[in-house]
Structure formats: structure tokens, C-alpha cells
Design a protein around this motif. Structure first.
Motif, PDB file in Angstrom:
ATOM      1  N   ARG A  15      35.196  51.311   5.696  1.00 21.45           N
ATOM      2  CA  ARG A  15      35.460  50.731   7.006  1.00 21.45           C
ATOM      3  C   ARG A  15      34.619  51.417   8.084  1.00 21.45           C
ATOM      4  O   ARG A  15      34.342  52.618   8.006  1.00 21.45           O
ATOM      5  N   ALA A  16      34.239  50.642   9.086  1.00 16.37           N
ATOM      6  CA  ALA A  16      33.502  51.185  10.233  1.00 16.37           C
ATOM      7  C   ALA A  16      34.482  51.796  11.229  1.00 16.37           C
ATOM      8  O   ALA A  16      35.583  51.281  11.434  1.00 16.37           O
ATOM      9  N   ASP A  17      34.087  52.895  11.854  1.00 13.66           N
ATOM     10  CA  ASP A  17      34.914  53.566  12.859  1.00 13.66           C
ATOM     11  C   ASP A  17      33.990  54.031  13.977  1.00 13.66           C
ATOM     12  O   ASP A  17      33.653  55.206  14.086  1.00 13.66           O
ATOM     13  N   GLY A  18      33.570  53.094  14.808  1.00 14.26           N
ATOM     14  CA  GLY A  18      32.599  53.398  15.854  1.00 14.26           C
ATOM     15  C   GLY A  18      33.257  53.891  17.124  1.00 14.26           C
ATOM     16  O   GLY A  18      34.399  53.547  17.430  1.00 14.26           O
ATOM     17  N   ALA A  19      32.516  54.697  17.885  1.00 15.15           N
ATOM     18  CA  ALA A  19      33.043  55.226  19.140  1.00 15.15           C
ATOM     19  C   ALA A  19      31.907  55.509  20.107  1.00 15.15           C
ATOM     20  O   ALA A  19      30.813  55.908  19.699  1.00 15.15           O
ATOM     21  N   ILE A  20      32.204  55.296  21.391  1.00 14.72           N
ATOM     22  CA  ILE A  20      31.256  55.607  22.461  1.00 14.72           C
ATOM     23  C   ILE A  20      32.035  56.232  23.614  1.00 14.72           C
ATOM     24  O   ILE A  20      33.099  55.746  23.991  1.00 14.72           O
ATOM     25  N   ASP A  21      31.498  57.320  24.175  1.00 16.31           N
ATOM     26  CA  ASP A  21      32.017  57.935  25.401  1.00 16.31           C
ATOM     27  C   ASP A  21      30.830  58.050  26.348  1.00 16.31           C
ATOM     28  O   ASP A  21      29.877  58.790  26.071  1.00 16.31           O
ATOM     29  N   LEU A  22      30.894  57.318  27.462  1.00 10.14           N
ATOM     30  CA  LEU A  22      29.733  57.133  28.328  1.00 10.14           C
ATOM     31  C   LEU A  22      30.148  57.402  29.770  1.00 10.14           C
ATOM     32  O   LEU A  22      31.137  56.836  30.251  1.00 10.14           O
ATOM     33  N   ARG A  23      29.402  58.247  30.462  1.00  5.43           N
ATOM     34  CA  ARG A  23      29.743  58.574  31.850  1.00  5.43           C
ATOM     35  C   ARG A  23      28.492  58.557  32.720  1.00  5.43           C
ATOM     36  O   ARG A  23      27.469  59.138  32.363  1.00  5.43           O
ATOM     37  N   PHE A  24      28.621  57.862  33.853  1.00  6.60           N
ATOM     38  CA  PHE A  24      27.549  57.806  34.846  1.00  6.60           C
ATOM     39  C   PHE A  24      27.996  58.564  36.094  1.00  6.60           C
ATOM     40  O   PHE A  24      29.187  58.605  36.437  1.00  6.60           O
ATOM     41  N   GLY A  25      27.034  59.134  36.811  1.00  2.56           N
ATOM     42  CA  GLY A  25      27.330  59.815  38.065  1.00  2.56           C
ATOM     43  C   GLY A  25      26.135  59.748  38.999  1.00  2.56           C
ATOM     44  O   GLY A  25      25.054  59.275  38.630  1.00  2.56           O
ATOM     45  N   ARG A  26      26.312  60.245  40.197  1.00  2.00           N
ATOM     46  CA  ARG A  26      25.249  60.229  41.199  1.00  2.00           C
ATOM     47  C   ARG A  26      24.428  61.520  41.148  1.00  2.00           C
ATOM     48  O   ARG A  26      24.951  62.615  40.963  1.00  2.00           O
ATOM     49  N   LEU A  27      23.132  61.363  41.331  1.00  2.00           N
ATOM     50  CA  LEU A  27      22.209  62.486  41.472  1.00  2.00           C
ATOM     51  C   LEU A  27      21.235  62.106  42.572  1.00  2.00           C
ATOM     52  O   LEU A  27      20.391  61.212  42.384  1.00  2.00           O
ATOM     53  N   GLY A  28      21.368  62.749  43.722  1.00  2.00           N
ATOM     54  CA  GLY A  28      20.584  62.303  44.870  1.00  2.00           C
ATOM     55  C   GLY A  28      21.041  60.912  45.279  1.00  2.00           C
ATOM     56  O   GLY A  28      22.217  60.638  45.457  1.00  2.00           O
ATOM     57  N   GLY A  29      20.094  59.991  45.346  1.00  2.00           N
ATOM     58  CA  GLY A  29      20.449  58.622  45.703  1.00  2.00           C
ATOM     59  C   GLY A  29      20.550  57.692  44.518  1.00  2.00           C
ATOM     60  O   GLY A  29      20.687  56.479  44.691  1.00  2.00           O
ATOM     61  N   ASP A  30      20.501  58.225  43.288  1.00  2.00           N
ATOM     62  CA  ASP A  30      20.471  57.387  42.094  1.00  2.00           C
ATOM     63  C   ASP A  30      21.702  57.610  41.218  1.00  2.00           C
ATOM     64  O   ASP A  30      22.329  58.668  41.248  1.00  2.00           O
ATOM     65  N   THR A  31      22.001  56.576  40.433  1.00  2.00           N
ATOM     66  CA  THR A  31      23.005  56.714  39.384  1.00  2.00           C
ATOM     67  C   THR A  31      22.306  57.132  38.099  1.00  2.00           C
ATOM     68  O   THR A  31      21.327  56.505  37.688  1.00  2.00           O
ATOM     69  N   VAL A  32      22.809  58.181  37.475  1.00  2.00           N
ATOM     70  CA  VAL A  32      22.176  58.704  36.260  1.00  2.00           C
ATOM     71  C   VAL A  32      23.232  58.879  35.172  1.00  2.00           C
ATOM     72  O   VAL A  32      24.427  58.906  35.432  1.00  2.00           O
TER      73      VAL A  32
END
Length: 280
Positions: A15-32
Motif C-alpha cells: 500500500r502507498a502511504d504518501g505524506a507532504i508537509d509544506l510551509r511558506f513564509g515571507r522573506l523581504g517582499g517575497d513569499t518563499v
């Protein structure tokens, strides 16, 4: 395969058991990108985007589809003032199950002043599929969300319909820690419910588009215009706007794809185009 009578256990399917943990934040004027964890068969790719577009996370299932007993878990956070779009490069396929459910759990967190688009392409339920899916959103009162999901009941090109199997699809939206909207679709006998004239009326697909955030009621006239002959729009409560379509799969996708560009521009301030993955 050896039988129990021979004194050997019957081997289980992988069986497949996939996972993703993804976080974005600000750095200067951009989202990174601030954090990324991924577990096969789930992966995230980050294609280049056009000018004015937010960072794009392409959610990929390298297995090509999901079977009974497979599980995917996705956690996404967009930090204060950030912007992001998440979508898939193709439709997700839920194959016929031999008994166990396919489980997909998605958790989205949107912090103060952040804007998030959740725009996966359609999920196709093969005949005999058993899907349990939950989308949970936590957001602050000054964040904004555009979320859309589309279900296709069988493979129409092959003359297949979602006659047997099961579906339990639930949405939960919390704003500033309080439950703001809840919805669930449950089909334990899909062939009967989908054909019922007081149920889904023989429709081949069903799509939901949700806007959440302050002052969303100002966009209700646009939502009603975008509903067309297959849809309807409403404000289930303050800060939540809902648009749904029901009908043939090709037409439902056409109306959804037509609504997204206008709403992402009006509600989120993004360019009035579909994300590139929807058109390539």
C-alpha cells in the motif's frame, strides 16, 4: 498464492502511504519556501511562474493513482502575509477497491493577511472505488482562501459509471479558531444516490468552489453570474461564499475553469488566468 489450509498466511498487497508537509513564509517582499517534507509516492514540484503569480506548488502522486488501502496526508501552512497556489498537474484517479478505503487527508493553515489557492484538478472515481477524503482549513479572520474540488463519477469515455463503492467527502473550515462552515457528502450506495432525481439526478460530475474571508459577500453577484445553468451560489454564513455545479463532467469542468480566473483576480488579486498546470 498459498492458502491458509497449507499453514501459510496470504500475503497482503503493498500500500502507498504518501505524506507532504509544506510551509511558506515571507522573506523581504517575497513569499518563499520555509519547510518541505515529502514521503513517496507524494512529491511537490515548484515550476517557474509568470510575473504576478504567487509561488506554485505542484502536488504529484508518482504512483499515478490510488487504490484501496492507500493513504495520502498533506499539511500546508502559509505564513503571515504570504501567498501561494497549490494544484495538481493532472486528474487524480481512485481505482476500484478490493475492500479497504482510500484515505486522503488535507490540512491547510492560513495566517494573518495570507492568501491561498487550493486548486487540484478533478478526482475520478472508478467504479468500485472507496474514497474517504477530508479537507480541513484553519485561517485567521484577515486571511483569504479560494478552494475548489471536482469529483467525476466514473470514466465517461469508457461508458463507466460509479455504480458501486463508497464516498465520504468532508470539509471543515475554522476561522479564528471557531467552526465557520462544515459540509459532507456520503454515498454508501452510489449507484442509487447518483441516479435519484432528488439526489444527483444522473450527473457525471460535481464541483465545489469556496471563498472564505472578510467582505466576501460583495462578490456574490459575480458568483451567481459564474454559476451558469449547471450551478448555484450562496452565502451559507458571514465570511463564506459557496458556488457549486452539477452535470456532465466536461461541462462542469468548463464552468469551473471559467470561474477560477475571474474569482482569483477579484478575490485574491492574482492574474485572471488559470494556473499553468491546468492548461498544459
Amino acid at each position: 498464492m498459498l492458502s491458509h489450509a497449507a499453514g501459510c498466511a496470504v500475503p497482503s498487497h503493498q500500500r502507498a502511504d504518501g505524506a507532504i508537509d509544506l510551509r511558506f513564509g515571507r522573506l523581504g517582499g517575497d513569499t518563499v519556501l520555509k519547510h518541505l517534507y515529502q514521503q513517496a509516492p507524494s512529491r511537490v514540484l515548484f515550476p517557474r511562474v509568470e510575473a504576478g503569480e504567487p509561488p506554485l506548488g505542484a502536488l504529484v502522486n508518482t504512483a499515478g493513482g490510488l487504490a484501496g488501502g492507500d493513504a495520502l496526508s498533506l499539511e500546508v501552512m502559509v505564513g503571515e502575509g504570504g501567498t501561494a497556489t497549490l494544484c495538481t498537474p493532472a486528474a487524480e484517479k481512485i481505482y476500484r477497491s478490493l475492500g479497504p478505503e482510500t484515505v486522503i487527508q488535507t490540512s491547510l493553515r492560513i495566517e494573518a493577511g495570507a492568501r491561498l489557492e487550493w486548486l487540484p484538478q478533478e478526482t475520478i472515481l472508478f467504479n468500485g472505488a472507496r474514497l474517504k477524503r477530508r479537507l480541513q482549513v484553519e485561517m485567521t479572520s484577515c486571511a483569504r482562501l479560494l478552494a475548489a474540488e471536482m469529483l467525476v463519477f466514473g470514466r465517461s469515455a469508457r461508458g463507466e459509471y460509479f455504480e458501486s463503492g463508497a464516498l465520504h467527502d468532508a470539509w471543515r473550515l475554522r476561522v479564528a479558531g471557531k467552526l465557520s462552515w462544515i459540509d459532507a457528502t456520503r454515498l454508501d450506495e452510489p449507484g442509487t444516490a447518483l441516479k435519484d432525481r432528488f439526489g444527483f439526478g444522473g450527473a457525471g460530475a460535481f464541483a465545489t468552489l469556496l471563498l472564505a474571508g472578510q467582505d466576501v459577500s460583495a462578490h456574490l453577484p459575480l458568483l451567481r453570474e459564474l454559476a451558469g445553468p449547471l450551478g448555484a451560489a450562496t452565502l451559507p454564513r458571514e465570511g463564506v461564499a459557496l458556488l457549486r455545479w452539477l452535470g456532465p463532467a466536461v461541462e462542469v469542468r468548463r464552468w469551473l475553469a471559467g470561474a477560477v480566473p475571474l474569482l482569483r483576480a477579484a478575490w485574491l488579486g492574482f492574474p485572471a488566468t488559470l494556473p499553468r498546470l491546468w492548461t498544459t
